[in-house]
Design a protein around this motif. Structure first.
Motif, short mmCIF file in Angstrom:
data_model
loop_
_atom_site.label_atom_id
_atom_site.label_comp_id
_atom_site.label_asym_id
_atom_site.label_seq_id
_atom_site.Cartn_x
_atom_site.Cartn_y
_atom_site.Cartn_z
N UNK A 15 54.95 -23.45 69.60
CA UNK A 15 54.82 -22.07 69.21
C UNK A 15 53.69 -21.33 69.85
N UNK A 16 53.08 -21.83 70.74
CA UNK A 16 52.39 -20.95 71.64
C UNK A 16 53.49 -20.08 72.09
N UNK A 17 54.54 -20.84 72.13
CA UNK A 17 55.81 -20.24 72.09
C UNK A 17 55.81 -18.85 71.57
N UNK A 18 55.28 -18.71 70.41
CA UNK A 18 55.50 -17.43 69.76
C UNK A 18 54.23 -16.68 69.49
N UNK A 19 53.22 -17.35 69.01
CA UNK A 19 52.05 -16.55 68.64
C UNK A 19 50.73 -17.26 68.82
N UNK A 20 50.68 -18.18 69.71
CA UNK A 20 49.42 -18.84 70.01
C UNK A 20 48.82 -19.49 68.80
N UNK A 21 49.56 -20.44 68.24
CA UNK A 21 49.05 -21.19 67.11
C UNK A 21 48.28 -22.39 67.61
N UNK A 510 44.39 -13.51 65.58
CA UNK A 510 44.40 -14.53 66.61
C UNK A 510 45.64 -14.42 67.49
N UNK A 511 46.76 -13.89 66.94
CA UNK A 511 47.96 -13.69 67.73
C UNK A 511 47.76 -12.52 68.70
N UNK A 512 47.16 -11.44 68.20
CA UNK A 512 46.89 -10.28 69.06
C UNK A 512 45.93 -10.66 70.18
N UNK A 513 44.94 -11.48 69.86
CA UNK A 513 43.93 -11.85 70.85
C UNK A 513 44.49 -12.71 71.98
N UNK A 514 45.61 -13.41 71.71
CA UNK A 514 46.13 -14.34 72.73
C UNK A 514 47.42 -13.88 73.38
N UNK A 515 48.02 -12.80 72.91
CA UNK A 515 49.23 -12.28 73.53
C UNK A 515 49.10 -10.77 73.68
N UNK A 519 50.74 -5.57 69.92
CA UNK A 519 49.82 -4.46 69.66
C UNK A 519 49.58 -4.39 68.16
N UNK A 520 48.31 -4.31 67.78
CA UNK A 520 48.00 -4.27 66.36
C UNK A 520 48.65 -3.07 65.69
N UNK A 521 49.11 -3.26 64.48
CA UNK A 521 49.76 -2.18 63.74
C UNK A 521 48.77 -1.08 63.36
N UNK A 522 49.26 0.15 63.19
CA UNK A 522 48.39 1.25 62.80
C UNK A 522 47.65 0.94 61.50
N UNK A 523 46.39 1.37 61.46
CA UNK A 523 45.59 1.22 60.26
C UNK A 523 44.77 -0.04 60.20
N UNK A 524 44.90 -0.93 61.22
CA UNK A 524 44.16 -2.19 61.20
C UNK A 524 43.29 -2.31 62.46
#
Length: 524
Positions: A15-21, A510-515, A519-524
């Motif tokens: 699952x780096x596959x998906x979200x850099x776990x 951590x997912x945003x930082x590696x992929x 894009x981070x959702x609005x408000x965060x």
């Protein structure tokens, strides 16, 4: 005392596959063991079972279920002294004060994306359309939850290089992807006598839910306003009618809780899809659903955690069966009433009959409406028993107990009453039923067997309330509140309205930082 389970998965390596776990050993009891996937061989039933096993995390009291329920007006996880503090995880969900490092937001992202990836592995090599159809349904279910909770969905082709970053579908693109999967599943699956096997009816029910929420998923702004297109509402109705044609019916009078009882496998007329259990094979135990609220001294004993909110409880008609009843074969033996538990609680006594229960300190065990999110006593808060175990007699001790290791209750994900109410809502929002039903007639068809008077008209407030009364604690409340524009309203222990950006959870940091495709959702 029950504390939060923190579960991380091995499929993370894929699952780096998906979200850099991070690569951590899978909890095999939760997810099922899985050998290395061989992409050169056609997917088998065994490979498909690995995808089904990923559903087991849906029965936990945390993660997907917690994100969908604790943020709403029908569930709260109060801290009781040193119990249920869990570093504020439950309080932050209730107060809408989470951030992109919240543990359950992170763990839910992992669980759901692993489900999508495992399903994609099967789909990519399956030659049997039944296997491919079931995997397509399961992928659609996991991606639906991702789209609903997070608003964007990473996707990796199993044949791609491990060095390739997953592409990311935006909310509208992912919704179209889900619809394609479900149309394939609907076309290639038939009927199923087993709630644990995806069927044409299950695909149609989930497809109706996707179309009903499409206005939310394609809105120009997070949190609305929403425009419900007639074409989408007609699709809701079309798919609800497919489910109806499959032969499901609303439970009769005094049978509401049969859908969740220990013998729901044989007796339910409503349950469409979920996780099948039996006394000899418990795949994913439904006991979380009663343990998370039951007091330590009740039978069955519990973790004394979650409660409903008093305002939600008081919104029910007193005659409504769903509010709570003495359930035959249960209440007279072990004291538990189905539905909402308030007031003096009872338990079994030696030799038969019931006795008033006490708290650990000796005070009467009286569940009260009042509850404090931060500082509650062990008896505060109304508990909920929608699922419940089968009583068994312990001959040695001459008392009725429960067998917590062999609970045969099927766990329900999709249910026919939900389908009927979705159809009613779609008609209310401008859809046309070729069968001539009206929103009012459909809502009343659900109300009548529950023992309450019919409505004379139905508006949005009525529809939302009816869905809440019918589907409470089944994992759909947040989804409904957002669609009706009520998710951000103040509730007990959350006195101020939250921002509409809270209708989406943040992408784990951590997912945003590696992929960089995320894009981070609005408000965060």
């Amino acid at each position: 005392m029950k504390r939060l389970h923190i579960k991380i998965n091995i499929a993370a390596c894929t699952l780096l596959a998906v979200s850099a776990l991070s690569c951590t050993k899978l909890n095999e009891q939760l997810y099922g063991s899985k050998t290395a996937y061989d992409a050169t061989k056609p997917a088998s039933a065994s490979d498909l079972n690995g995808v089904y096993a990923q559903l087991n995390g849906q029965t936990d009291q945390a993660n997907t279920y917690a994100l969908q329920e604790h943020s709403t007006d029908e569930m709260m996880g109060p801290t009781r002294g040193t119990d249920w503090g869990d570093f504020g995880t439950w309080r932050k969900l209730h107060t809408h004060s989470w951030d992109a490092t919240h543990n359950q937001i992170n763990d839910t992202w992992d669980q759901l994306n692993i489900g999508v990836f495992r399903a994609t592995q099967v789909i990519s090599t399956a030659t049997d359309n039944s296997i491919k159809g079931q995997a397509s349904f399961l992928r659609a279910y996991f991606m639906f939850q991702i789209v609903d909770l997070y608003g964007q969905a990473p996707f990796r082709d199993p044949a791609s290089s491990p060095d390739d970053l997953p592409k990311v579908y935006n909310r509208a693109e992912a919704t179209d992807f889900i619809i394609q999967d479900l149309e394939f599943a609907k076309a290639n699956l038939g009927a199923s006598a087993n709630i644990g096997i995806a069927s044409k009816a299950a695909a149609a029910a989930l497809l109706a839910k996707v179309y009903l929420n499409k206005a939310v998923y394609t809105a120009a702004q997070v949190g609305g306003p929403f425009t419900f297109e007639k074409a989408d509402m007609d699709k809701v109705i079309e798919n609800c009618n497919i489910v109806e044609a499959a032969g499901y019916t609303i439970e009769g009078a005094n049978k509401y809780f049969q859908d969740f009882a220990w013998d729901n496998t044989e007796k339910s007329t409503e349950n469409i899809f979920g996780i099948a259990n039996s006394e000899t094979r418990v795949v994913a135990n439904a006991n979380n659903r009663w343990r998370m609220g039951a007091h330590y001294n009740q039978t069955p004993d519990g973790w004394n955690g979650f409660t409903t909110l008093a305002d939600f409880y008081k919104s029910f008609d007193e005659k409504d069966e769903r509010r709570g009843i003495a359930y035959p074969g249960l209440t007279e033996l072990i004291g538990i009433r189905t539905g909402f538990a308030v007031g003096q609680q009872k338990g079994p006594k030696v030799g038969g009959g019931l006795v008033d229960l006490k708290q650990r300190g000796g005070q009467p065990l009286i569940f009260t409406e009042n509850v404090n999110l931060n500082f509650s006593t062990e008896a505060q808060g109304i508990r909920v028993f929608k699922y419940f175990p089968k009583p068994v007699h312990n001959d040695k001790d001459n008392i009725w107990k429960t067998d917590e290791d062999h609970n045969p209750n099927d766990y329900v994900i999709l249910r026919y009453a939900d389908v009927v109410l979705m159809k009613a809502e779609a008609i209310m929002r401008g859809g046309t039923d070729p069968e001539g039903a009206t929103a009012l007639s459909l809502v009343n068809s659900v109300r009548a067997p529950r023992g309450i008077a019919p409505l004379t008209a139905v508006n949005e407030a009525d529809m939302l309330m009816e869905r809440g009364h019918e589907l409470y604690w089944e994992g759909w409340r947040r989804n409904d509140l957002i669609r009706f524009g009520k998710f951000n309203d103040p509730v007990d222990q959350r006195p101020n309205a939250s921002d509409k950006t809270r209708t989406l959870y943040p992408i784990p940091q951590r997912a945003v930082d590696t992929n960089p495709n995320l894009k981070q959702n609005p408000g965060y």
